[in-house]
Enzyme design. Structure first.
Site, PDB file in Angstrom:
ATOM      1  N   ASP A 148       0.905  -1.140   0.000  1.00  0.00           N
ATOM      2  CA  ASP A 148       0.000   0.000   0.000  1.00  0.00           C
ATOM      3  C   ASP A 148       0.944   1.188   0.000  1.00  0.00           C
ATOM      4  O   ASP A 148       1.541   1.509   1.039  1.00  0.00           O
ATOM      5  CB  ASP A 148      -0.880  -0.002   1.259  1.00  0.00           C
ATOM      6  CG  ASP A 148      -1.897   1.121   1.211  1.00  0.00           C
ATOM      7  OD1 ASP A 148      -1.501   2.263   0.913  1.00  0.00           O
ATOM      8  OD2 ASP A 148      -3.090   0.863   1.452  1.00  0.00           O
ATOM      9  N   HIS A 149       1.130   1.816  -1.131  1.00  0.00           N
ATOM     10  CA  HIS A 149       2.260   2.742  -1.215  1.00  0.00           C
ATOM     11  C   HIS A 149       2.106   3.956  -0.301  1.00  0.00           C
ATOM     12  O   HIS A 149       3.075   4.622   0.015  1.00  0.00           O
ATOM     13  CB  HIS A 149       2.558   3.144  -2.670  1.00  0.00           C
ATOM     14  CG  HIS A 149       1.655   4.200  -3.242  1.00  0.00           C
ATOM     15  ND1 HIS A 149       0.434   3.924  -3.764  1.00  0.00           N
ATOM     16  CD2 HIS A 149       1.815   5.525  -3.369  1.00  0.00           C
ATOM     17  CE1 HIS A 149      -0.120   5.050  -4.184  1.00  0.00           C
ATOM     18  NE2 HIS A 149       0.694   6.050  -3.964  1.00  0.00           N
ATOM     19  N   HIS A 157      -5.605   3.031   0.923  1.00  0.00           N
ATOM     20  CA  HIS A 157      -4.715   4.105   1.389  1.00  0.00           C
ATOM     21  C   HIS A 157      -5.293   4.900   2.564  1.00  0.00           C
ATOM     22  O   HIS A 157      -4.639   5.096   3.583  1.00  0.00           O
ATOM     23  CB  HIS A 157      -4.442   5.107   0.256  1.00  0.00           C
ATOM     24  CG  HIS A 157      -3.891   4.479  -0.987  1.00  0.00           C
ATOM     25  ND1 HIS A 157      -3.007   3.439  -0.957  1.00  0.00           N
ATOM     26  CD2 HIS A 157      -4.073   4.769  -2.309  1.00  0.00           C
ATOM     27  CE1 HIS A 157      -2.680   3.108  -2.205  1.00  0.00           C
ATOM     28  NE2 HIS A 157      -3.324   3.889  -3.037  1.00  0.00           N
TER      29      HIS A 157
HETATM   30  C1  BG6 Z   1      -3.099   4.740  -6.620  1.00  0.00           C
HETATM   31  C2  BG6 Z   1      -4.419   4.870  -7.299  1.00  0.00           C
HETATM   32  O1  BG6 Z   1      -3.093   3.677  -5.714  1.00  0.00           O
HETATM   33  O2  BG6 Z   1      -2.814   5.954  -5.924  1.00  0.00           O
HETATM   34  C3  BG6 Z   1      -4.414   6.050  -8.256  1.00  0.00           C
HETATM   35  O3  BG6 Z   1      -4.705   3.683  -8.006  1.00  0.00           O
HETATM   36  C4  BG6 Z   1      -4.010   7.300  -7.537  1.00  0.00           C
HETATM   37  O4  BG6 Z   1      -5.677   6.220  -8.876  1.00  0.00           O
HETATM   38  C5  BG6 Z   1      -2.723   7.077  -6.766  1.00  0.00           C
HETATM   39  O5  BG6 Z   1      -3.812   8.305  -8.527  1.00  0.00           O
HETATM   40  C6  BG6 Z   1      -2.427   8.270  -5.894  1.00  0.00           C
HETATM   41  O6  BG6 Z   1      -1.150   8.122  -5.354  1.00  0.00           O
HETATM   42  P1  BG6 Z   1      -0.292   9.384  -4.929  1.00  0.00           P
HETATM   43  O7  BG6 Z   1       0.934   8.797  -4.329  1.00  0.00           O
HETATM   44  O8  BG6 Z   1      -0.027  10.174  -6.171  1.00  0.00           O
HETATM   45  O9  BG6 Z   1      -1.132  10.142  -3.957  1.00  0.00           O
END
Ligand code: BG6
Length: 404
Positions: free
Chosen positions: A79-80, A142
């Site tokens: 989950d980045h 997230h």
């Molecule tokens: C991803 C989603 O997990 O997270 C995307 O699938 C989204 O739709 C992205 O744009 C957002 O990540 P960050 O790091 O740019 O906030």
């Protein structure tokens, strides 16, 4: 024939699945059939991208299938958001400072707001996104993970299980949303064509790969409660959307007004304290508090104490994936989602997902691309004088223009 030099990596192997989700079951099965799950000589790990499942049943089925040939210790569910420096800093802010934790509960906190806004549309991911929507794409994973870190109790230690034991307790304490209340506590929206900066922007239904009659939400806002001793009665508001005016992710802790109204009238929250944790961009922490305006009388204004990560000279903020992939190599699962947390998050989301799928009466509110989502989302925050914080630093470069 090329001879492999294994002296450094031994037989340690990471299989990183950033493939279409439909392959998350097949690839590990085939790897296992080829014996590549065996850890006789070195470890073997699977890193699996989100989404982990499409709903509660498919997530459980995927997990059961994986666990036929892979141990939980080998499975890393990415989950980045958990890899973001400022998300990890939530733990440090809360538990390395003596001043926040005594206030971090229902006695002092009025409500908590989490926003993740994106200024882009679905780009070239229309067909993936049309099956997903904002709730599955951002909130189930997230933003609920971020909620877990904001709301958790202090872990017994910094080891992965101690931390994940606490975040999962939060997710398991989310008050279930009943079918009948979905319309009241969950708002969905879809961006409409508009003009941003003089340029025409397509509406969601005109995007490539998107069904022209699609009801998939590109905006979602939720109000919910965490039924435990610390948070009983404190509303949490979470929203996310595409084609909003700015890219900004932040959590705002809104403290209760002072019990004695010396400087501002009762009912006004003009000088209520807020702690704003800016997850991105302009990573940092901002504390808002009342100060006397110089001059006669006692006019109070809300001022900001602002810390920016960029003030830590010589420190580069690593990308979330750098940290997560390094952790998968060192075997640290702290920042990876454990299956009980994934399951609890799906369980919580299912009534909303089901109602949005099955009840045609629940509207999908249009909002022009480049605006802060449907106006009706304002009604989620029922308190007089209160609204979503407009994270306007990202727009104006000056936080003092922000509402509340
Ligand atoms: C991803 C989603 O997990 O997270 C995307 O699938 C989204 O739709 C992205 O744009 C957002 O990540 P960050 O790091 O740019 O906030």
């Amino acid at each position: 024939m090329i001879k492999r030099d294994n002296s450094f990596t031994k037989e340690n192997i990471i299989f990183y699945l950033s493939t279409p989700p439909a392959l998350y079951q097949v690839i590990p099965e085939r790897l296992a059939a080829a014996g590549l799950n065996k850890e006789d000589n070195g470890w073997k790990r699977l890193v699996i991208e989100k989404p982990f499942g499409y709903d509660l049943d498919s997530s459980t089925a995927l997990n059961t299938a994986l666990q036929k040939s892979w141990k939980e210790s080998q499975i890393y569910r990415i989950d980045h958001y958990l890899g973001k420096e400022t998300v990890q800093n939530l733990l440090v802010t809360r538990f390395s400072n003596g001043i926040f934790e005594p206030l971090w509960n229902r006695n002092f906190i009025h409500h908590v707001e989490i926003t993740s806004a994106e200024s882009i549309g679905v780009e070239n991911r229309g067909s993936y996104y049309d099956d997903s929507g904002a709730l599955r794409d951002m909130i189930q994973n997230h933003l609920l993970q971020v909620t877990g870190l904001i709301a958790m109790d202090p872990p017994a230690s910094l080891n992965a299980d101690a931390i994940r034991n606490e975040t999962v307790k939060v997710l398991q304490s989310l008050r279930p949303i009943s079918k009948d209340e979905v319309e009241k506590v969950a708002i969905r929206g879809q961006y409409l064509s508009s003009t941003i900066g003089g340029k025409p922007v397509k509406g969601y239904r005109e995007e490539e790969g998107v069904d022209p009659d699609s009801k998939t939400e590109t905006y979602a806002a939720l109000k919910f409660y965490i039924d435990n001793w610390r948070w009983g009665g404190v509303p949490f508001y979470v929203r996310t959307g595409k084609q909003l005016p700015a890219r900004v992710t932040e959590a705002v802790i809104h403290f209760k007004p002072t019990p004695h109204h010396l400087f501002v009238p009762k009912g006004s929250c003009d000088t209520c304290n807020q702690l704003i944790i800016r997850i991105q961009p302009d990573e940092g922490i901002l504390l808002k508090m009342g100060m006397k305006t110089p001059g006669a009388g006692f006019k109070v204004q809300n001022v900001s104490m602002d810390f920016h990560y960029t003030d830590l000279l010589d420190v580069r903020i690593p990308d979330a994936y750098e940290r997560l992939l390094l952790d998968s190599m060192t075997g640290d699962k702290t920042l990876y989602a454990r299956i009980d947390a994934v399951t609890a998050a799906w369980e919580f989301m299912m009534p909303v997902l089901d109602a949005w799928k099955n009840d045609p009466e629940i509207p999908v509110h249009g909002y022009p691309a480049g605006t802060w989502g449907p106006d009706v989302a304002d009604s989620l925050i029922e308190e007089p004088d209160m609204n979503w914080r407009q994270p306007c630093r990202a727009l104006t470069g000056n936080d003092d223009f922000c509402k509340l």
